[in-house]
Design a protein around this motif. Sequence first.
Motif, PDB file in Angstrom:
ATOM      1  N   TYR A 232       0.845   5.464   0.709  1.00 44.29           N
ATOM      2  CA  TYR A 232       0.129   6.578   1.312  1.00 44.29           C
ATOM      3  C   TYR A 232       0.974   7.834   1.133  1.00 44.29           C
ATOM      4  CZ  TYR A 232      -2.641   3.025   3.777  1.00 44.29           C
ATOM      5  OH  TYR A 232      -3.459   1.972   4.090  1.00 44.29           O
TER       6      TYR A 232
ATOM      7  N   ARG B 223      -7.666  -0.599   2.663  1.00 40.48           N
ATOM      8  CA  ARG B 223      -6.943   0.658   2.866  1.00 40.48           C
ATOM      9  C   ARG B 223      -7.267   1.221   4.242  1.00 40.48           C
ATOM     10  NH1 ARG B 223     -10.787   2.570  -1.226  1.00 40.48           N
ATOM     11  NH2 ARG B 223     -12.469   3.687  -0.181  1.00 40.48           N
ATOM     12  N   LEU B 224      -6.327   1.977   4.769  1.00 44.31           N
ATOM     13  CA  LEU B 224      -6.518   2.665   6.034  1.00 44.31           C
ATOM     14  C   LEU B 224      -6.923   4.105   5.746  1.00 44.31           C
ATOM     15  CD1 LEU B 224      -3.371   1.343   7.931  1.00 44.31           C
ATOM     16  CD2 LEU B 224      -5.739   0.621   8.257  1.00 44.31           C
TER      17      LEU B 224
ATOM     18  N   ARG C 195      10.871  11.208   1.775  1.00 44.79           N
ATOM     19  CA  ARG C 195      10.489  12.620   1.786  1.00 44.79           C
ATOM     20  C   ARG C 195      10.937  13.266   0.497  1.00 44.79           C
ATOM     21  NH1 ARG C 195      10.251  10.345   6.296  1.00 44.79           N
ATOM     22  NH2 ARG C 195       8.918  11.124   7.963  1.00 44.79           N
TER      23      ARG C 195
ATOM     24  N   TYR D 205      -3.565   3.105  15.203  1.00 42.49           N
ATOM     25  CA  TYR D 205      -2.183   3.265  14.772  1.00 42.49           C
ATOM     26  C   TYR D 205      -1.642   4.521  15.436  1.00 42.49           C
ATOM     27  CZ  TYR D 205      -2.453  -0.265  11.064  1.00 42.49           C
ATOM     28  OH  TYR D 205      -2.573  -1.448  10.366  1.00 42.49           O
TER      29      TYR D 205
ATOM     30  N   GLN E 292       1.572  11.872   2.679  1.00 41.65           N
ATOM     31  CA  GLN E 292       1.297  12.820   3.750  1.00 41.65           C
ATOM     32  C   GLN E 292       1.845  14.167   3.320  1.00 41.65           C
ATOM     33  OE1 GLN E 292       2.958  11.857   7.667  1.00 41.65           O
ATOM     34  NE2 GLN E 292       1.105  12.696   8.604  1.00 41.65           N
TER      35      GLN E 292
ATOM     36  N   PHE F 177      -4.517   7.543   1.616  1.00 42.03           N
ATOM     37  CA  PHE F 177      -4.293   6.336   0.822  1.00 42.03           C
ATOM     38  C   PHE F 177      -4.150   6.698  -0.651  1.00 42.03           C
ATOM     39  CE2 PHE F 177      -4.804   2.082  -0.709  1.00 42.03           C
ATOM     40  CZ  PHE F 177      -5.655   2.171  -1.808  1.00 42.03           C
TER      41      PHE F 177
ATOM     42  N   TYR G 149      -4.142   7.481  15.878  1.00 43.73           N
ATOM     43  CA  TYR G 149      -5.249   7.433  14.936  1.00 43.73           C
ATOM     44  C   TYR G 149      -6.171   6.261  15.243  1.00 43.73           C
ATOM     45  CZ  TYR G 149      -2.242  10.404  12.013  1.00 43.73           C
ATOM     46  OH  TYR G 149      -1.449  11.413  11.520  1.00 43.73           O
TER      47      TYR G 149
ATOM     48  N   TYR H  39       0.854  -1.179   0.000  1.00 44.19           N
ATOM     49  CA  TYR H  39       0.000   0.000   0.000  1.00 44.19           C
ATOM     50  C   TYR H  39       0.897   1.238   0.000  1.00 44.19           C
ATOM     51  CZ  TYR H  39      -2.688  -3.740   2.227  1.00 44.19           C
ATOM     52  OH  TYR H  39      -3.261  -4.942   2.530  1.00 44.19           O
TER      53      TYR H  39
ATOM     54  N   PHE I 224       4.423  -0.339   8.245  1.00 45.91           N
ATOM     55  CA  PHE I 224       4.855   0.813   7.464  1.00 45.91           C
ATOM     56  C   PHE I 224       6.371   0.937   7.414  1.00 45.91           C
ATOM     57  CE2 PHE I 224       1.169   3.438   6.361  1.00 45.91           C
ATOM     58  CZ  PHE I 224       0.169   2.771   7.053  1.00 45.91           C
ATOM     59  N   GLY I 225       6.839   1.480   6.305  1.00 45.01           N
ATOM     60  CA  GLY I 225       8.235   1.839   6.180  1.00 45.01           C
ATOM     61  C   GLY I 225       8.483   3.232   6.738  1.00 45.01           C
ATOM     62  N   PRO I 226       9.751   3.675   6.698  1.00 46.68           N
ATOM     63  CA  PRO I 226      10.114   4.978   7.267  1.00 46.68           C
ATOM     64  C   PRO I 226       9.742   6.161   6.383  1.00 46.68           C
ATOM     65  CG  PRO I 226      12.033   3.915   6.350  1.00 46.68           C
ATOM     66  CD  PRO I 226      10.922   2.926   6.237  1.00 46.68           C
TER      67      PRO I 226
ATOM     68  N   PHE J  84      -7.067   7.497   7.401  1.00 50.34           N
ATOM     69  CA  PHE J  84      -6.597   8.240   8.566  1.00 50.34           C
ATOM     70  C   PHE J  84      -7.372   9.544   8.708  1.00 50.34           C
ATOM     71  CE2 PHE J  84      -2.764   5.936   9.831  1.00 50.34           C
ATOM     72  CZ  PHE J  84      -2.507   5.168   8.707  1.00 50.34           C
ATOM     73  N   GLY J  85      -7.781   9.846   9.921  1.00 49.36           N
ATOM     74  CA  GLY J  85      -8.369  11.145  10.217  1.00 49.36           C
ATOM     75  C   GLY J  85      -7.300  12.078  10.753  1.00 49.36           C
ATOM     76  N   GLU J  86      -7.735  13.027  11.580  1.00 53.52           N
ATOM     77  CA  GLU J  86      -6.783  13.996  12.141  1.00 53.52           C
ATOM     78  C   GLU J  86      -5.973  13.398  13.289  1.00 53.52           C
ATOM     79  OE1 GLU J  86      -7.763  16.498   9.334  1.00 53.52           O
ATOM     80  OE2 GLU J  86      -6.332  17.083  10.899  1.00 53.52           O
TER      81      GLU J  86
ATOM     82  N   GLN K 196       8.382   9.609  11.533  1.00 54.67           N
ATOM     83  CA  GLN K 196       8.393   8.173  11.270  1.00 54.67           C
ATOM     84  C   GLN K 196       7.106   7.755  10.561  1.00 54.67           C
ATOM     85  OE1 GLN K 196       9.509   5.549  14.437  1.00 54.67           O
ATOM     86  NE2 GLN K 196      10.816   7.070  15.427  1.00 54.67           N
ATOM     87  N   GLY K 197       7.117   6.537  10.061  1.00 55.22           N
ATOM     88  CA  GLY K 197       5.907   5.982   9.488  1.00 55.22           C
ATOM     89  C   GLY K 197       4.962   5.533  10.586  1.00 55.22           C
ATOM     90  N   PRO K 198       3.685   5.401  10.258  1.00 55.43           N
ATOM     91  CA  PRO K 198       2.726   4.918  11.258  1.00 55.43           C
ATOM     92  C   PRO K 198       3.093   3.532  11.756  1.00 55.43           C
ATOM     93  CG  PRO K 198       1.589   5.867   9.377  1.00 55.43           C
ATOM     94  CD  PRO K 198       3.029   5.751   8.998  1.00 55.43           C
TER      95      PRO K 198
ATOM     96  N   GLN L 174      -1.163  -3.402   8.930  1.00 52.44           N
ATOM     97  CA  GLN L 174      -0.204  -3.007   7.912  1.00 52.44           C
ATOM     98  C   GLN L 174       1.070  -2.528   8.606  1.00 52.44           C
ATOM     99  OE1 GLN L 174      -1.976  -0.264   5.122  1.00 52.44           O
ATOM    100  NE2 GLN L 174      -3.740  -1.596   4.770  1.00 52.44           N
TER     101      GLN L 174
ATOM    102  N   GLY M  48      -3.003  15.155   6.923  1.00 48.41           N
ATOM    103  CA  GLY M  48      -3.037  13.758   7.335  1.00 48.41           C
ATOM    104  C   GLY M  48      -2.574  12.818   6.241  1.00 48.41           C
ATOM    105  N   LEU M  49      -2.498  11.560   6.603  1.00 48.52           N
ATOM    106  CA  LEU M  49      -2.099  10.521   5.659  1.00 48.52           C
ATOM    107  C   LEU M  49      -3.270  10.154   4.765  1.00 48.52           C
ATOM    108  CD1 LEU M  49      -0.321   8.620   8.406  1.00 48.52           C
ATOM    109  CD2 LEU M  49       0.743   8.757   6.163  1.00 48.52           C
TER     110      LEU M  49
ATOM    111  N   PHE N  61       4.698   7.114   2.156  1.00 45.44           N
ATOM    112  CA  PHE N  61       4.894   5.930   2.977  1.00 45.44           C
ATOM    113  C   PHE N  61       4.365   4.694   2.259  1.00 45.44           C
ATOM    114  CE2 PHE N  61       6.366   7.899   6.802  1.00 45.44           C
ATOM    115  CZ  PHE N  61       5.778   9.149   6.825  1.00 45.44           C
TER     116      PHE N  61
ATOM    117  N   TYR O 269      -3.260   0.361  -3.706  1.00 41.80           N
ATOM    118  CA  TYR O 269      -3.043  -0.946  -3.088  1.00 41.80           C
ATOM    119  C   TYR O 269      -2.709  -1.933  -4.213  1.00 41.80           C
ATOM    120  CZ  TYR O 269      -4.810  -5.552  -1.470  1.00 41.80           C
ATOM    121  OH  TYR O 269      -4.982  -6.881  -1.203  1.00 41.80           O
TER     122      TYR O 269
END
Lengths: 115, 113
Positions: free
Chosen positions: A35, B100-101, A111, B36, A37, A45, B87, A33, A106-108, B103-105, B42-44, A104, A42-43, A91, A48
């Motif tokens: 994403y 899929r996730l 940027r 999460y 940001q 999607f 989150y 997946y 996540f990777g780092p 995400f809100g605020e 960093q990533g979630p 799920q 926010g993040l 991400f 997928y």
Amino acid sequence: NAGVMQNPRHLVRRRGQEARLRCSPMKGHSHVYWYRQLPEEGLKFMVYLQKENIIDESGMPKERFSAEFPKEGPSILRIQQVVRGDSAAYFCASSPLTGISYEQYFGPGTRLTVT
Amino acid sequence: DAKTTQPNSMESNEEEPVHLPCNHSTISGTDYIHWYRQLPSQGPEYVIHGLTSNVNNRMASLAIAEDRKSSTLILHRATLRDAAVYYCILRDGLETSGSRLTFGEGTQLTVNP
């Protein structure tokens, strides 16, 4: 077991260039997946994928963005002709199976800065 | 996707318990509740998830209301490393959209030493 790996961690591109972001899922994971940001947001999607298949690309911008997850090798998120608004953290996440009860990993992140 | 509502921010002191609330009044019967967190730069990171019953793992506990319209993430002893955005996410029962996730605020948790 290594986690999700993303490279590069930081990428600077000039407007109009192409950006290629790579994601290697955790060993044994066949679901990836992406994403995004945006700064101070926010993040969101994007897409997928399973091996060689795009399952859900409902979050992908219609133009300039594409993603693939080949049979061998990492997943690639490609952004053509980048613009300043593409500057964000991207991400990647992976999971061993799909479904609402599976987490799920996540990777780092990568940027991306567009100058 | 069903919507969740969380406070924008919360503060806690180190070594004290933290209760992070989440309202999800439009939850459907097959929605799982996932939590999460995202540490700075960093990533979630997955924390916990549940469907109806309360859940515990090494990171946290999840308390789910009987009507499932709200839930609470409980960190039993906050540490400085727990400072993050948390989150609360509902995952749809449909196969594709549930993958899929959304995400809100989230809630920005500050932990004071």
